[in-house]
Scaffold this active site. Structure first.
Site, mmCIF file in Angstrom:
data_model
loop_
_atom_site.group_PDB
_atom_site.id
_atom_site.type_symbol
_atom_site.label_atom_id
_atom_site.label_comp_id
_atom_site.label_asym_id
_atom_site.label_seq_id
_atom_site.Cartn_x
_atom_site.Cartn_y
_atom_site.Cartn_z
ATOM 1 N N LEU A 33 27.891 61.041 34.352
ATOM 2 C CA LEU A 33 27.646 60.025 33.117
ATOM 3 C C LEU A 33 27.882 58.560 33.453
ATOM 4 O O LEU A 33 28.753 58.542 34.356
ATOM 5 C CB LEU A 33 28.654 60.199 32.039
ATOM 6 N N HIS A 37 24.214 57.147 29.240
ATOM 7 C CA HIS A 37 24.904 58.031 28.303
ATOM 8 C C HIS A 37 25.993 57.733 27.262
ATOM 9 O O HIS A 37 25.731 58.337 25.954
ATOM 10 C CB HIS A 37 25.720 59.343 29.300
HETATM 11 P P1 AMP Z 1 20.262 62.990 31.587
HETATM 12 O O1 AMP Z 1 21.601 63.212 31.968
HETATM 13 O O2 AMP Z 1 19.806 62.060 32.705
HETATM 14 O O3 AMP Z 1 19.524 64.158 31.435
HETATM 15 O O4 AMP Z 1 20.006 62.064 30.306
HETATM 16 C C1 AMP Z 1 20.732 62.510 29.082
HETATM 17 C C2 AMP Z 1 20.540 61.512 28.092
HETATM 18 O O5 AMP Z 1 20.779 60.243 28.570
HETATM 19 C C3 AMP Z 1 18.857 61.375 28.147
HETATM 20 O O6 AMP Z 1 18.385 61.340 26.514
HETATM 21 C C4 AMP Z 1 18.502 59.970 28.625
HETATM 22 O O7 AMP Z 1 17.259 59.558 28.132
HETATM 23 C C5 AMP Z 1 19.689 59.381 28.289
HETATM 24 N N1 AMP Z 1 19.670 58.245 29.216
HETATM 25 C C6 AMP Z 1 19.890 58.296 30.758
HETATM 26 N N2 AMP Z 1 19.721 57.113 31.325
HETATM 27 C C7 AMP Z 1 19.887 56.287 30.114
HETATM 28 C C8 AMP Z 1 19.796 54.742 30.234
HETATM 29 N N3 AMP Z 1 19.713 54.099 31.307
HETATM 30 N N4 AMP Z 1 20.085 54.267 28.970
HETATM 31 C C9 AMP Z 1 19.900 54.968 27.928
HETATM 32 N N5 AMP Z 1 19.792 56.316 27.833
HETATM 33 C C10 AMP Z 1 19.644 57.079 28.965
#
Ligand code: AMP
Length: 280
Positions: A33, A37
């Site tokens: 995270l 996140h």
């Molecule tokens: P992940 O753990 O990469 O599957 O991401 C989980 C959630 O966090 C997804 O909805 C992503 O789009 C969001 N997320 C990942 N990176 C970012 C970021 N830099 N800014 C905002 N949301 C993010």
């Protein structure tokens, strides 16, 4: 924060609150995270009585075995970050809990054109895997609100489609991209970049900004070509640099200010594949 590993325990807990008319917000993640996140947790806490975060590295959405094996895992630090962000619940299931009939017993989802383009071309079956796991989590948690990041722009479009075809009674909220000070979009995969790769990786964002700034000055094709070459000169290997309608993801040959547009880039920095986008 309550931590659940089993679906039944989580459901028993959530049903108590649902019966009291409390709203449930849900943030799906694959862990490692970062502030991106946490911004989703903050949004969910703002809107809901109970916030549930899941951490699950979903095997069916990886089309590259090495990427799955090397996906960063930092569960102790993640728990601390979620405690600090005051998430109410962490759901941390095993693979067998989410796929009791095995990884091959998968449903097919009709996700339309948004599944087939861009990531769909370069990561076959990726979005079927994403739909599979998000559908399972939504069925278990039945949240009122779902929070996802614009960072994964196409994923948001795919999930909007999934909510529709599966009639989930859940509202999707899309949060802005959280970036590092130099512009690089935060991503769990960034921790796998070498120091030199990390230093040059912000060029992806600079290209997005530069292509946006060329609107009204050059054709998109000219801007695309120049930025593609710039990426290559910096030893960043682009898979796509694409201008699309922000809603349908249909490809645009040139800037068209009468519609909302989104610029999207996927590129390899060393062996790490990064994606980023900018709505214009
Ligand atoms: P992940 O753990 O990469 O599957 O991401 C989980 C959630 O966090 C997804 O909805 C992503 O789009 C969001 N997320 C990942 N990176 C970012 C970021 N830099 N800014 C905002 N949301 C993010």
């Amino acid at each position: 924060m309550y931590i659940f590993h089993k679906t039944k325990d989580l459901q028993t807990f959530l049903n108590k609150y649902r019966k009291l008319g409390k709203s449930i917000g849900y943030v799906p993640t694959m862990g490692a995270l970062h502030q991106g996140h946490i911004s989703l947790i903050t949004a969910s806490k703002r809107d809901n009585d109970i916030t549930v975060c899941s951490i699950f590295v979903n095997p069916t959405q990886f089309n590259n075995a090495e990427d799955l094996i090397k996906y960063p895992k930092t569960i102790d630090a993640d728990i601390l970050k979620l405690e600090l962000a005051q998430s109410n619940v962490l759901f941390l299931p095993e693979v067998t809990e989410m796929y009791p009939n095995g990884l091959d017993a998968v449903e097919h989802y009709e996700l339309g054109n948004v599944e087939k383009v861009l990531e769909g071309e370069f990561r076959p079956r990726h979005f079927q895997g994403v739909a599979q796991i998000v559908d399972r989590f939504l069925t278990i948690i039945q949240p009122n609100h779902l929070y996802m990041g614009q960072k994964d722009y196409q994923q948001c479009a795919v999930i909007a489609q999934l909510l529709d075809v599966k009639n989930h009674n859940t509202q999707l909220h899309i949060a802005s991209i959280i970036r590092e000070a130099d512009g690089l979009a935060m991503s769990s995969r960034n921790s796998r970049l070498s120091d030199t790769d990390r230093q040059r990786s912000n060029i992806i964002y600079q290209c997005l900004v530069s292509i946006q700034a060329q609107n009204g000055i050059k054709s998109f094709e000219q801007a695309r070509k120049e930025n593609w070459e710039l990426l290559e000169r910096k030893q960043i290997i682009p898979e796509y640099v694409s201008l699309r309608n922000a809603k349908t993801l249909e490809e645009l040959e040139d800037y068209d200010n009468t519609q909302e547009m989104v610029l999207l880039i996927a590129a390899y920095v060393g062996s790490i594949r990064l994606i980023d986008n900018l709505v214009i």
